[in-house]
Design a protein around this motif. Structure first.
Motif, PDB file in Angstrom:
ATOM      1  N   SER A   5       5.065   5.163  -6.941  1.00  0.00           N
ATOM      2  CA  SER A   5       5.707   6.186  -7.772  1.00  0.00           C
ATOM      3  C   SER A   5       6.236   7.359  -6.941  1.00  0.00           C
ATOM      4  N   ARG A   6       5.583   7.647  -5.818  1.00  0.00           N
ATOM      5  CA  ARG A   6       6.048   8.737  -4.953  1.00  0.00           C
ATOM      6  C   ARG A   6       7.056   8.262  -3.910  1.00  0.00           C
ATOM      7  N   GLY A   7       7.246   6.952  -3.820  1.00  0.00           N
ATOM      8  CA  GLY A   7       8.174   6.424  -2.826  1.00  0.00           C
ATOM      9  C   GLY A   7       7.704   6.678  -1.398  1.00  0.00           C
ATOM     10  N   GLU A   8       6.392   6.607  -1.193  1.00  0.00           N
ATOM     11  CA  GLU A   8       5.834   6.905   0.131  1.00  0.00           C
ATOM     12  C   GLU A   8       6.374   5.963   1.196  1.00  0.00           C
ATOM     13  N   ARG A   9       6.518   6.521   2.376  1.00  0.00           N
ATOM     14  CA  ARG A   9       6.967   5.760   3.541  1.00  0.00           C
ATOM     15  C   ARG A   9       5.935   5.908   4.637  1.00  0.00           C
ATOM     16  N   SER A  10       5.958   4.974   5.565  1.00  0.00           N
ATOM     17  CA  SER A  10       4.899   4.915   6.576  1.00  0.00           C
ATOM     18  C   SER A  10       4.954   6.054   7.585  1.00  0.00           C
ATOM     19  N   GLY A  11       6.130   6.406   8.056  1.00  0.00           N
ATOM     20  CA  GLY A  11       6.236   7.440   9.073  1.00  0.00           C
ATOM     21  C   GLY A  11       5.738   6.989  10.438  1.00  0.00           C
ATOM     22  N   GLN A  12       5.530   5.688  10.629  1.00  0.00           N
ATOM     23  CA  GLN A  12       4.976   5.164  11.877  1.00  0.00           C
ATOM     24  C   GLN A  12       6.035   4.834  12.918  1.00  0.00           C
ATOM     25  N   SER A  13       7.259   4.625  12.480  1.00  0.00           N
ATOM     26  CA  SER A  13       8.318   4.281  13.424  1.00  0.00           C
ATOM     27  C   SER A  13       9.652   4.722  12.840  1.00  0.00           C
ATOM     28  N   ALA A  14      10.711   4.453  13.596  1.00  0.00           N
ATOM     29  CA  ALA A  14      12.049   4.790  13.100  1.00  0.00           C
ATOM     30  C   ALA A  14      12.418   3.951  11.887  1.00  0.00           C
ATOM     31  N   LEU A  15      11.781   2.809  11.726  1.00  0.00           N
ATOM     32  CA  LEU A  15      12.035   1.958  10.563  1.00  0.00           C
ATOM     33  C   LEU A  15      11.572   2.637   9.276  1.00  0.00           C
ATOM     34  N   MET A  35       9.142   2.220   6.935  1.00  0.00           N
ATOM     35  CA  MET A  35       9.075   1.326   5.774  1.00  0.00           C
ATOM     36  C   MET A  35       8.373   1.970   4.592  1.00  0.00           C
ATOM     37  N   VAL A  36       8.698   1.487   3.382  1.00  0.00           N
ATOM     38  CA  VAL A  36       7.942   1.909   2.206  1.00  0.00           C
ATOM     39  C   VAL A  36       6.546   1.277   2.304  1.00  0.00           C
ATOM     40  N   VAL A  37       5.541   1.957   1.792  1.00  0.00           N
ATOM     41  CA  VAL A  37       4.163   1.487   1.976  1.00  0.00           C
ATOM     42  C   VAL A  37       3.643   0.615   0.842  1.00  0.00           C
ATOM     43  N   TRP A  38       4.320   0.619  -0.310  1.00  0.00           N
ATOM     44  CA  TRP A  38       3.740  -0.097  -1.442  1.00  0.00           C
ATOM     45  C   TRP A  38       3.568  -1.591  -1.197  1.00  0.00           C
ATOM     46  N   PRO A  39       4.434  -2.292  -0.446  1.00  0.00           N
ATOM     47  CA  PRO A  39       4.157  -3.721  -0.234  1.00  0.00           C
ATOM     48  C   PRO A  39       2.850  -3.958   0.526  1.00  0.00           C
ATOM     49  N   PHE A  40       2.570  -3.118   1.508  1.00  0.00           N
ATOM     50  CA  PHE A  40       1.322  -3.274   2.247  1.00  0.00           C
ATOM     51  C   PHE A  40       0.127  -2.918   1.366  1.00  0.00           C
ATOM     52  N   ARG A  41       0.288  -1.920   0.512  1.00  0.00           N
ATOM     53  CA  ARG A  41      -0.796  -1.586  -0.418  1.00  0.00           C
ATOM     54  C   ARG A  41      -1.009  -2.708  -1.433  1.00  0.00           C
ATOM     55  N   LEU A  42       0.051  -3.419  -1.770  1.00  0.00           N
ATOM     56  CA  LEU A  42      -0.096  -4.588  -2.628  1.00  0.00           C
ATOM     57  C   LEU A  42      -0.910  -5.670  -1.931  1.00  0.00           C
ATOM     58  N   VAL A  43      -0.693  -5.828  -0.632  1.00  0.00           N
ATOM     59  CA  VAL A  43      -1.498  -6.778   0.149  1.00  0.00           C
ATOM     60  C   VAL A  43      -2.966  -6.368   0.124  1.00  0.00           C
ATOM     61  N   PHE A  44      -3.245  -5.071   0.248  1.00  0.00           N
ATOM     62  CA  PHE A  44      -4.618  -4.575   0.143  1.00  0.00           C
ATOM     63  C   PHE A  44      -5.228  -5.001  -1.188  1.00  0.00           C
ATOM     64  N   LEU A  45      -4.513  -4.729  -2.267  1.00  0.00           N
ATOM     65  CA  LEU A  45      -5.021  -5.033  -3.606  1.00  0.00           C
ATOM     66  C   LEU A  45      -5.254  -6.527  -3.784  1.00  0.00           C
ATOM     67  N   VAL A  46      -4.271  -7.332  -3.434  1.00  0.00           N
ATOM     68  CA  VAL A  46      -4.403  -8.784  -3.585  1.00  0.00           C
ATOM     69  C   VAL A  46      -5.563  -9.299  -2.740  1.00  0.00           C
ATOM     70  N   SER A  47      -5.689  -8.801  -1.528  1.00  0.00           N
ATOM     71  CA  SER A  47      -6.754  -9.252  -0.634  1.00  0.00           C
ATOM     72  C   SER A  47      -8.138  -8.997  -1.219  1.00  0.00           C
ATOM     73  N   PHE A  48      -8.342  -7.804  -1.731  1.00  0.00           N
ATOM     74  CA  PHE A  48      -9.662  -7.489  -2.256  1.00  0.00           C
ATOM     75  C   PHE A  48      -9.912  -8.145  -3.614  1.00  0.00           C
ATOM     76  N   CYS A  49      -8.863  -8.387  -4.395  1.00  0.00           N
ATOM     77  CA  CYS A  49      -9.040  -9.146  -5.641  1.00  0.00           C
ATOM     78  C   CYS A  49      -9.416 -10.593  -5.336  1.00  0.00           C
ATOM     79  N   VAL A  50      -8.753 -11.195  -4.355  1.00  0.00           N
ATOM     80  CA  VAL A  50      -9.082 -12.574  -3.974  1.00  0.00           C
ATOM     81  C   VAL A  50     -10.486 -12.626  -3.363  1.00  0.00           C
ATOM     82  N   LEU A  51     -10.840 -11.618  -2.576  1.00  0.00           N
ATOM     83  CA  LEU A  51     -12.203 -11.565  -2.033  1.00  0.00           C
ATOM     84  C   LEU A  51     -13.223 -11.439  -3.171  1.00  0.00           C
ATOM     85  N   ALA A  52     -12.913 -10.646  -4.186  1.00  0.00           N
ATOM     86  CA  ALA A  52     -13.817 -10.518  -5.340  1.00  0.00           C
ATOM     87  C   ALA A  52     -13.977 -11.861  -6.053  1.00  0.00           C
TER      88      ALA A  52
END
Length: 167
Positions: free
Chosen positions: A118-128, A130-147
């Protein structure tokens, strides 16, 4: 109950294979970066960020698969000498607590994903940048599958505890 366990473990196996396949673009991106940097003298703006995101996704998505395979570190110093029924009881309690924590963590990760999107957050790690929500989606999916895999392990421990009680 065994059909549910098989279904969960089939899903976890698929996610584990997907996690393993993430190594292919990771290796390709790393090789390209080395080639571009040292042979062409033109480093990329994207390889660093893509590299750490793929590495993190590989690690996180592999958590449940590793649990399914029984490859997480387990200290058997004490449990090896315990009766099987006591070990099953300890596993049942531990997996129940772990499942509750993973459900709570998954909910918090969902909120973290929504906030970043919703805030359109970006990584700020490189010139690229990137938006962070896809990686946060990986976090969510990973822990749901682990559960889900912890639920399967809990059901197996309960089944083991019941079968030992009947014997």
């Amino acid at each position: 109950m065994s059909a549910l366990i098989r279904s969960i473990e089939r899903l976890v196996g698929g996610v584990g294979v997907f996690a393993a396949m993430l190594l292919v673009p990771l290796v390709l991106a790393t090789c390209w970066e080395v080639w571009a940097r040292y042979a062409l003298g033109a480093p990329t703006i994207w390889a660093y960020e893509v590299g750490y995101i793929l590495t993190g996704a590989h690690f996180l998505l592999g958590l449940a698969y590793t649990l399914r395979a029984g490859e997480h570190i387990r200290i058997d110093l004490f449990s090896a000498s315990m009766p099987v029924r006591l070990r099953a009881a300890i596993d049942t309690a531990a997996y129940a607590v772990m499942l509750a924590l993973l459900v709570w963590l998954s909910w918090a990760l969902f909120e973290y994903l929504v906030a970043g999107y919703s805030r359109g957050e970006r990584s700020g790690q490189s010139a690229l940048n990137m938006v962070v929500w896809p990686f946060r989606l990986v976090f969510l999916v990973s822990f749901c599958v682990l559960a889900l895999q912890v639920l399967a392990e809990l059901l197996k421990a309960i089944s083991n505890l019941r079968s030992r009680a009947e014997a």
